[in-house]
Design an enzyme around this catalytic site. Structure first.
Site, PDB file in Angstrom:
ATOM      1  N   CYS A  43      22.654  56.384  -3.388  1.00  0.00           N
ATOM      2  CA  CYS A  43      22.255  55.540  -4.529  1.00  0.00           C
ATOM      3  C   CYS A  43      22.225  54.048  -4.202  1.00  0.00           C
ATOM      4  O   CYS A  43      21.943  53.245  -5.093  1.00  0.00           O
ATOM      5  CB  CYS A  43      23.198  55.791  -5.701  1.00  0.00           C
ATOM      6  SG  CYS A  43      24.862  55.128  -5.471  1.00  0.00           S
ATOM      7  N   CYS A  87      36.082  49.093   5.362  1.00  0.00           N
ATOM      8  CA  CYS A  87      36.879  48.332   4.398  1.00  0.00           C
ATOM      9  C   CYS A  87      36.159  48.448   3.049  1.00  0.00           C
ATOM     10  O   CYS A  87      35.129  47.819   2.835  1.00  0.00           O
ATOM     11  CB  CYS A  87      36.970  46.886   4.879  1.00  0.00           C
ATOM     12  SG  CYS A  87      38.059  45.863   3.929  1.00  0.00           S
TER      13      CYS A  87
END
Length: 150
Positions: A117, A137
């Site tokens: 998406c 991260c």
């Protein structure tokens, strides 16, 4: 196992093809997500270090995209990086993540997004633990933990 060299190659030559695509309008995303989730995933924001609910959780399960529920990371590859954000060494599948060269804020980094998406997740760095040396991260607000066997 992905390596930093392969990640850089994806940013230059194109990403792996995702298994499926989810596309919504900005209005549809706003209806689906909280204000903070929308700011982070759709507007490429970031949460303050050590503020995310998933930073210190190490329950078994998989971490899915908060926007489209695509599996992104398995709990077995999560580690404490002391960075202030949830950190992982590999995606659950090679084509789960999309990589993009990020030159914002006067730095050169590699942004990671959901490959289904295009939701912004965070960044990847070549300073993680062996054997991959990678550190994904990731913003807590961009994921949801589906608890269970991993």
């Amino acid at each position: 196992m992905l390596t930093w060299k392969e990640i850089i190659s994806f940013t230059a030559k194109g990403n792996p093809t995702s298994d499926k695509r989810v596309e919504k309008t900005e209005t549809e995303w706003k209806e689906l997500l909280t204000e903070e989730q929308f700011r982070i995933t759709r507007q490429k924001g970031t949460e303050r270090p050590n503020s995310g609910a998933l930073c210190s959780i190490y329950d078994k399960g998989q971490y899915n995209c908060v926007c489209c529920n695509t599996p992104l990371f398995d709990s077995t590859i999560k580690f404490d990086s002391s960075s202030g954000w949830p950190s992982f060494t590999q995606p659950i599948k090679e084509n789960a993540i999309k990589y993009h060269k990020d030159i914002s804020f006067g730095m050169v980094r590699v942004e990671v997004m959901c490959n289904t998406c295009d939701g912004h997740l965070g960044h990847i760095f070549p300073d993680g633990p062996e054997p991959s040396g990678l550190r994904y991260c990731i913003n807590s607000e961009s994921m949801q933990l589906e608890k269970g066997n991993s």
